[in-house]
Enzyme design. Structure first.
Site, PDB file in Angstrom:
ATOM      1  N   HIS A   1      38.308  31.773  34.739  1.00 37.48           N
ATOM      2  CA  HIS A   1      39.605  31.021  35.326  1.00 37.48           C
ATOM      3  C   HIS A   1      39.317  29.403  35.574  1.00 37.48           C
ATOM      4  O   HIS A   1      40.302  28.643  35.263  1.00 37.48           O
ATOM      5  CB  HIS A   1      40.045  31.607  36.865  1.00 37.48           C
ATOM      6  CG  HIS A   1      40.785  32.787  36.704  1.00 37.48           C
ATOM      7  ND1 HIS A   1      42.160  32.508  36.016  1.00 37.48           N
ATOM      8  CD2 HIS A   1      40.833  34.153  37.099  1.00 37.48           C
ATOM      9  CE1 HIS A   1      42.722  33.874  36.002  1.00 37.48           C
ATOM     10  NE2 HIS A   1      42.059  34.716  36.703  1.00 37.48           N
TER      11      HIS A   1
ATOM     12  N   HIS B   1      35.009  37.076  35.131  1.00 41.04           N
ATOM     13  CA  HIS B   1      36.429  36.806  35.060  1.00 41.04           C
ATOM     14  C   HIS B   1      36.780  35.568  36.074  1.00 41.04           C
ATOM     15  O   HIS B   1      37.836  34.655  35.515  1.00 41.04           O
ATOM     16  CB  HIS B   1      36.975  37.999  35.780  1.00 41.04           C
ATOM     17  CG  HIS B   1      38.496  38.166  35.761  1.00 41.04           C
ATOM     18  ND1 HIS B   1      39.422  39.253  35.058  1.00 41.04           N
ATOM     19  CD2 HIS B   1      39.382  37.382  36.678  1.00 41.04           C
ATOM     20  CE1 HIS B   1      40.599  38.717  35.523  1.00 41.04           C
ATOM     21  NE2 HIS B   1      40.695  37.687  36.225  1.00 41.04           N
ATOM     22  N   GLU B   2      36.092  35.386  37.138  1.00 42.91           N
ATOM     23  CA  GLU B   2      36.661  34.411  38.071  1.00 42.91           C
ATOM     24  C   GLU B   2      36.248  32.932  37.453  1.00 42.91           C
ATOM     25  O   GLU B   2      36.992  31.835  37.645  1.00 42.91           O
ATOM     26  CB  GLU B   2      36.278  34.666  39.223  1.00 42.91           C
ATOM     27  CG  GLU B   2      36.879  35.914  40.170  1.00 42.91           C
ATOM     28  CD  GLU B   2      38.146  35.878  39.882  1.00 42.91           C
ATOM     29  OE1 GLU B   2      39.151  34.767  39.823  1.00 42.91           O
ATOM     30  OE2 GLU B   2      38.760  37.053  39.689  1.00 42.91           O
TER      31      GLU B   2
ATOM     32  N   CYS C   1      44.734  41.041  36.680  1.00 40.23           N
ATOM     33  CA  CYS C   1      44.768  39.652  37.179  1.00 40.23           C
ATOM     34  C   CYS C   1      46.027  39.410  38.064  1.00 40.23           C
ATOM     35  O   CYS C   1      47.066  40.040  37.714  1.00 40.23           O
ATOM     36  CB  CYS C   1      44.789  38.749  35.945  1.00 40.23           C
ATOM     37  SG  CYS C   1      44.319  37.080  36.704  1.00 40.23           S
TER      38      CYS C   1
END
Length: 196
Positions: free
Chosen positions: A170, A166-167, A123
């Site tokens: 966030h 993953h994004e 990351c």
């Protein structure tokens, strides 16, 4: 232009906060933000620009990583060249497997089967290696708005599915290492796909 100095690092509170949906129709500010995020990814994948600007390579970026609580993500996944029988690389017909700015992205359905990237994940906001399989869904259906404000629904699998999850994580205040089994980081769950 976004630089590594603009990307907040692990420990900064915004990384653990849930971002807000962006208002539709999209503001010029949010459209420009998405374009700048995508440009950062382009620059980070260009060896000359990355060295010149001191960038770490990335395939995804979320607004949370810039200290902004907005559900905006950018994804830029290059296609890998193929190799012929003589070992020569053949450039891909399409430069990118996925190139998208996504507003208010959310996973609306997913497979039961899990997947993880072979060597683990990294990351841009984490300046250390965190070993282990980051267990995610092997396939996802994602709804989002594009920069024209059109609602889209796409099905993803393998690396693109992992990258988008993953994004989206966030934007929900979740870090990749939250998905690692810290008692057995390299555990392969039954039926889990290892993505290369």
């Amino acid at each position: 232009m976004i630089s590594m100095d603009d990307i907040i690092r692990e420990g900064y509170p915004t990384l653990r906060e849930v971002a807000n949906d962006v208002t539709l129709p999209l503001s010029d500010e949010d459209i420009i933000l998405g374009e700048k995020m995508l440009q950062f990814l382009h620059n980070s994948q260009d060896p000359v620009m990355a060295e010149k600007m001191g960038l770490r390579g990335g395939v995804g970026l979320a607004a949370n990583q810039l200290g902004l609580l907005k559900k905006v993500i950018a994804v830029l996944i290059p296609n890998e060249p193929e190799v012929d029988e003589d070992g020569n690389e053949i450039p891909p017909k399409e430069a990118y497997k996925m190139r998208e700015i996504m507003y208010n992205a959310k996973v609306v359905s997913h497979s039961v089967q899990d997947a993880a990237v072979e060597g683990g994940e990294g990351c841009l906001s984490v300046d250390r290696e965190v070993p282990g399989y980051v267990v995610r869904h092997a396939r996802v259906t994602v709804e989002y708005y594009n920069k024209e404000g059109e609602k889209k629904k796409i099905r993803l699998k393998d690396f693109p599915a992992i990258c988008v999850q993953h994004e989206i994580d966030h934007t929900n205040g979740v870090m990749f290492y939250d998905h690692i089994n810290m008692n057995d980081p390299w555990e392969i769950k039954d039926g889990m796909i290892i993505v290369k």
